[in-house]
Write an enzyme that holds these catalytic residues in place. Structure first.
Site, PDB file in Angstrom:
ATOM      1  N   ASP A  22      -6.457   8.546  -1.084  1.00  0.00           N
ATOM      2  CA  ASP A  22      -5.543   7.467  -1.473  1.00  0.00           C
ATOM      3  C   ASP A  22      -5.663   6.995  -2.918  1.00  0.00           C
ATOM      4  O   ASP A  22      -5.277   5.864  -3.220  1.00  0.00           O
ATOM      5  CB  ASP A  22      -5.748   6.245  -0.565  1.00  0.00           C
ATOM      6  N   HIS A  71      -4.264   3.286  -4.431  1.00  0.00           N
ATOM      7  CA  HIS A  71      -5.124   2.265  -5.018  1.00  0.00           C
ATOM      8  C   HIS A  71      -4.797   2.054  -6.493  1.00  0.00           C
ATOM      9  O   HIS A  71      -4.484   0.945  -6.927  1.00  0.00           O
ATOM     10  CB  HIS A  71      -6.591   2.674  -4.889  1.00  0.00           C
ATOM     11  N   LEU A 117      -2.553  16.722 -11.696  1.00  0.00           N
ATOM     12  CA  LEU A 117      -1.755  15.904 -10.771  1.00  0.00           C
ATOM     13  C   LEU A 117      -2.416  15.814  -9.393  1.00  0.00           C
ATOM     14  O   LEU A 117      -1.873  16.294  -8.397  1.00  0.00           O
ATOM     15  CB  LEU A 117      -0.342  16.465 -10.643  1.00  0.00           C
ATOM     16  N   ARG A 118      -3.569  15.159  -9.353  1.00  0.00           N
ATOM     17  CA  ARG A 118      -4.435  15.186  -8.167  1.00  0.00           C
ATOM     18  C   ARG A 118      -3.674  15.040  -6.847  1.00  0.00           C
ATOM     19  O   ARG A 118      -3.795  15.858  -5.948  1.00  0.00           O
ATOM     20  CB  ARG A 118      -5.481  14.077  -8.251  1.00  0.00           C
ATOM     21  N   GLU A 151       1.362   8.443   4.358  1.00  0.00           N
ATOM     22  CA  GLU A 151       2.072   7.384   5.054  1.00  0.00           C
ATOM     23  C   GLU A 151       2.873   6.551   4.054  1.00  0.00           C
ATOM     24  O   GLU A 151       4.093   6.498   4.115  1.00  0.00           O
ATOM     25  CB  GLU A 151       1.081   6.499   5.811  1.00  0.00           C
ATOM     26  N   GLU A 153       3.940   3.215  -1.906  1.00  0.00           N
ATOM     27  CA  GLU A 153       2.835   3.023  -2.846  1.00  0.00           C
ATOM     28  C   GLU A 153       2.723   4.194  -3.821  1.00  0.00           C
ATOM     29  O   GLU A 153       2.261   4.019  -4.956  1.00  0.00           O
ATOM     30  CB  GLU A 153       1.536   2.797  -2.075  1.00  0.00           C
TER      31      GLU A 153
END
Length: 604
Positions: A460, A464, A512-513, A537, A541
């Site tokens: 994520d 974050h 581009l992780r 999901e 974000e």
């Protein structure tokens, strides 16, 4: 990513860092500094970060299963194939339309078919990995599977024995082909049941089998030979000078289809690359997808590229497509060639809020803002103190500040701006219990403490850090000096580099992780340790992260970063419209029974 001046390499240590370490040693000798504080040894403008975690801090997973060209590069976490690096044998790899898995028995492949299941009351449409063929060397027993090469949507998995003998499989998004090279010996194909052989090809290089109603073709080099050693086992005898072959899942078993697949079967992909350009005048983003190949046999270099629905809607010019596959992403159309271009409009992002015109509404908002300002600090403590919930607080403060500014309440705006700066700086200075670590082993900038396994599973980061970049961008729009490299801009640059480095092959951060260039959207799981593939999901974000890149790039004058943000933003929106919201009604099956998907996996 943004201009390379925003971050250093894995061994980067500005001159000031030596002074920090020297001073720390002096203080330690006099009892004034704990050993744990020595880890904060790299300064960056007014900020600082740690080169090693403190004792007891979480550590990222060990990407130990890499070899060949993948060695020495930052681990490509959060990709559809990432499980290969973290396990002796991989989870299913959902390449679309095919699925694969590296196992102790060999390299599995199959063309998945739709299943509809109800799990704990929820309807799931699954395209689960079901092995139709298991490929294994006959002359040696591999000890593990390793990621030996990767590019923008290509992965090479090498299964290696103790003596170095290797069977390598190259797989890529959108291709029905997988490509194999064996260092020595012959290869065995195992089937779950006796397969049908529906086509007499007339070409000794080709064998076609049908397993559970799906047909597959195996393309061998000239001078190879075949032997059915058992009803469910086919051995390919490879010549010593040509230890390669390819396997394709076929859309049908007709002779015409087989001829067209044979024509491209020996063009082995060696590299995949996306290139993007944003034309500010027309507000259009053009993205070109290219595959480089080498001819293993003959002279043909052309391949077949699988065009996903979000490509098909924007491809310029739209090509002809004879063949296609059903998939969890809708219909994947095959087009001949080694490149195609998609073009999309960028409609902009909102850098602030519009002012209210109704006086009653203005009064109500002003009254609410008094309470919001008083409770603003609770946004950073109510739910958690790690990078996600603090990030959510940063994002909320930035928007509250924008509302106050739009309403002309400069006093509240300035108070919120100071809170935003203070919270960012409390992490960026590296002095307290919340800080960042540059981990050279996996190649990542890690915020401590973690939340949602953001370190231990590398989950994520774009969720974050998107809030952090958005918050920092709103500061930069109002205080450009704060964002300068000699102040706090370098630390923001490290966060951006972690999720959006646009340079390939680096040791400190992967390309581009979180973003999957070919599927057009991001993935959330760092180690992809799921039977159903990677997942995402919160598409909203992800969009927030790329909008933050755009605003930060504009605020700091970094056009390269801004244009990268525009590319990621427009691409992810196009993919979300197809795979989450199914706006064209071409992806979500009627049996799913819902108008949108809240969570998308590689295989369900």
């Amino acid at each position: 990513m943004s201009d390379s001046k925003l971050h250093g390499g894995p061994g980067h240590r500005p001159a000031g860092a030596a002074l920090v370490v020297a001073a720390a040693l002096a203080l330690l000798g006099s009892g004034g500094l704990s050993p744990a504080a020595l880890a904060q040894d790299v300064t960056l403008g007014l900020g600082a970060y740690h080169s090693k975690p403190k004792r007891g801090d979480p550590v990222p997973p060990n990407a130990e299963y890499v070899s060949g060209e993948a060695l020495g590069k930052a681990a490509p976490t959060n990709q559809w194939y990432s499980s290969v690096m973290f396990q002796k044998w991989s989870q299913p790899i959902h390449a679309h339309p095919m699925t694969y898995r590296a196992t102790e028995q060999g390299f599995e492949l199959g063309l998945p078919v739709k299943r509809v299941e109800t799990v704990n009351g929820s309807r799931e449409v699954k395209y689960a990995h079901t092995p139709a063929i298991v490929v294994a060397p006959t002359g040696f027993k591999p000890q593990d599977a390793r990621l030996s090469k990767f590019s923008d949507w290509l992965a090479r998995v090498s299964m290696t024995a103790d003596d170095g003998a290797t069977l390598s499989a190259t797989v890529l998004h959108g291709s029905p082909f997988s490509y194999y090279e064996c260092s020595t010996g012959d290869v065995r194909f195992s089937f779950p049941a006796r397969p049908d052989t529906p086509v007499a090809t007339g070409d000794s290089r080709v064998t076609v089998v049908t397993v559970a109603g799906q047909s597959y073709a195996i393309f061998a080099p000239a001078d190879a030979s075949w032997e059915w050693t058992q009803p469910t086992e086919l051995v390919l005898r490879l010549p010593a000078t040509a230890c390669y072959f390819s396997v394709a899942g076929l859309p049908d078993a007709s002779e015409e289809t087989l001829r067209e697949f044979l024509a491209v079967a020996y063009a082995f992909p060696t590299d995949t690359r996306v290139e993007w350009a944003y034309d500010e005048r027309s507000s259009k983003v053009r993205s070109t997808f290219r595959v480089e190949t080498v001819a293993k046999e003959g002279e043909n270099l052309t391949t077949l590229m699988g065009v996903y629905p979000h490509h098909w809607d924007a491809i310029k010019p739209q090509p002809q497509s004879k063949f296609g596959y059903d998939s969890v992403r809708g219909r994947i159309r095959l087009v001949p060639g080694n490149a195609f271009t998609v073009e999309r409009n960028f409609y902009g992002v909102m850098p602030g809020w519009g002012a209210l015109e109704d006086s009653d509404s203005k009064d109500k908002v002003s009254s609410i803002m008094v309470g919001d300002l008083a409770k603003a600090d609770q946004l950073f403590t109510k739910m958690g103190r790690g990078t996600y919930w603090v990030g959510k607080g940063l994002g909320a403060i930035a928007q509250l500040m924008s509302v106050a500014e739009a309403e002309g309440n400069t006093k509240t705006r300035d108070a919120l701006l100071e809170k935003l700066k203070k919270r960012l700086e409390s992490w960026f200075d590296g002095r307290g219990s919340t800080y960042f670590v540059l981990d050279e082993g996996i190649g990542s900038f890690l915020g401590v403490p973690q939340e949602f396994n953001s370190i231990s599973n590398m989950n994520d980061h774009h969720f974050h850090y998107g809030y952090w970049v958005m918050g920092a961008a709103h500061v930069a729009l109002r205080d450009p000096q704060w964002a300068s490299q000699d102040k706090w801009g370098g630390m923001v640059g490290k966060i951006i580099a972690d999720i959006a480095t646009d340079e390939r092959g680096r040791a400190d951060f992967p390309f581009l992780r979180n973003f999957d260039p070919y599927e057009g959207h991001s993935w959330a799981s760092g180690d992809a340790d799921f039977e159903d593939g990677n997942n995402q999901e919160s598409s909203s974000e992800a969009i927030n992260a790329w909008a933050g890149l755009i605003l930060w790039g504009e605020a700091t004058g970094d056009r390269r970063l801004r244009d990268l943000g525009v590319y990621l933003y427009t691409s992810e929106i196009a993919a979300i419209n197809q795979y989450w919201f199914d706006l064209d009604r071409e992806v979500l099956d009627p049996e799913y029974g819902k108008p949108f998907a809240s969570m998308v996996f590689g295989g369900k």
